[in-house]
Design an enzyme around this catalytic site. Structure first.
Site: not given
Ligand code: NAD
Length: 276
Positions: A15-17, A60, A87-88, A139, A152, A156, A187
């Site tokens: 998903s997402g990033i 993870v 992952a997060g 982050s 969180y 981070k 995301t």
């Molecule tokens: P997202 O929810 O779109 O994707 C996160 C993915 O991580 C999901 O597919 C989920 O199934 C997977 N995941 C969660 N826990 C897991 C685990 N224990 N083991 C394996 N997979 C796992 O979110 P995103 O925004 O793409 O997040 C990606 C990273 O970016 C994260 O670390 C998040 O903290 C960081 N981040 C996001 C933002 C934002 O604004 N979206 C900002 C700063 C940092």
């Protein structure tokens, strides 16, 4: 083809990033192990990416899963050049007095231990190869308090410090370790629902975009592009770095957008010390 012939693992790639990064890495010539604890979206992505990608189901926070994930990349493609610990989830939310020790453990297990385990199991392979790029998703919340809930933010901040500490150890072996500090990115995580629809993401973009420095929030590909750079030789002199990718949000608050109503009533004009 900035990653031609390279092998990458991306966690949270369903998903997402992570998904945007898998697409960009494959575009640039890499083979990608799409690792996620949830399979539905990850399997669809692997279908889309064809032979250059494979799915591996891993949590993870489990050392057995992470060890097996790294083993899968090795047995499939024979090397590991890029370990993207991405992952997060949002972790525990709420006032500090309401957070339980279970909340604390679950949040840190994924956000900090998950990154640590990815680094730990990628290191022996990269050290042996004499090369490798480890990238962690941190982050802006890890650089300054107030962007997100307590745990969180703290998790981070730990990722940023872990990145720097590991970079200092692995430099001797030609292995680099950097992290990316995204601002707000459209995301499901930022929208607050794992199953956020495209309409909900569009609504979030419209709601928050107006107040941002560049007039928009980030797209996952904005972070994926930074990850490609950190993964590639173009950043070969960069290690221990926390790369902020936030559309200017961490630079400060744009005063004109904060005070839109004030400036609407009183036109902006030159301020002169003599008061004229
Ligand atoms: P997202 O929810 O779109 O994707 C996160 C993915 O991580 C999901 O597919 C989920 O199934 C997977 N995941 C969660 N826990 C897991 C685990 N224990 N083991 C394996 N997979 C796992 O979110 P995103 O925004 O793409 O997040 C990606 C990273 O970016 C994260 O670390 C998040 O903290 C960081 N981040 C996001 C933002 C934002 O604004 N979206 C900002 C700063 C940092």
């Amino acid at each position: 083809m900035r990653l031609d012939g390279q092998v990458a693992i991306i966690t949270g790639a369903g998903s997402g990033i992570g998904a945007a990064s898998a697409r960009r890495f494959v575009d640039e010539g890499a083979k990608v192990l799409v690792a996620d604890m949830h399979e539905v979206k990850a399997l669809a992505l692997v279908d889309e990416l064809g032979d250059a990608a494979a799915f591996f189901q891993a949590d993870v926070s489990s050392e057995d899963d992470v060890e097996a994930m790294v083993g899968e990349a090795l047995s499939r493609w024979g090397r590991l050049d890029i370990m993207f610990n991405n992952a997060g989830f949002g972790g525990a939310i709420g006032p500090v007095e309401t957070i339980t020790t279970d909340d604390f453990d679950i949040t840190f297990d994924v956000l900090v231990k998950g990154v640590f385990l990815g680094i730990k199991h990628a290191t022996p392979i990269m050290r042996e190869q004499g090369s490798g790029s480890i990238i962690n998703t941190a982050s802006v919340a890890g650089l300054q308090a107030g962007w997100s809930p307590h745990l969180y933010s703290v998790a981070k901040a730990a990722v940023i410090h872990l990145t720097k500490s590991v970079a200092l150890e692995l430099g001797d072996y030609g292995v680099r370790c950097n992290c990316i500090c995204p601002g707000i990115i459209a995301t499901p995580l930022a929208a607050g629902f794992a199953k956020a629809t495209d309409d909900q993401l569009d609504e979030m973009k419209a709601r928050f975009g107006r107040t941002q420095v560049l007039g928009r929030i980030g797209d996952p590909v904005d972070i994926a592009n930074a990850a490609v750079w950190l993964a590639s030789d173009e950043s070969s002199y960069v290690t221990g770095h926390a790369q902020v990718v936030d559309g200017g949000a961490f630079a400060g608050k744009p005063w004109n957008k904060q005070h839109e109503s004030m400036t609407a009533q009183r036109p902006i004009k030159l301020y002169r010390p003599d008061g004229r």
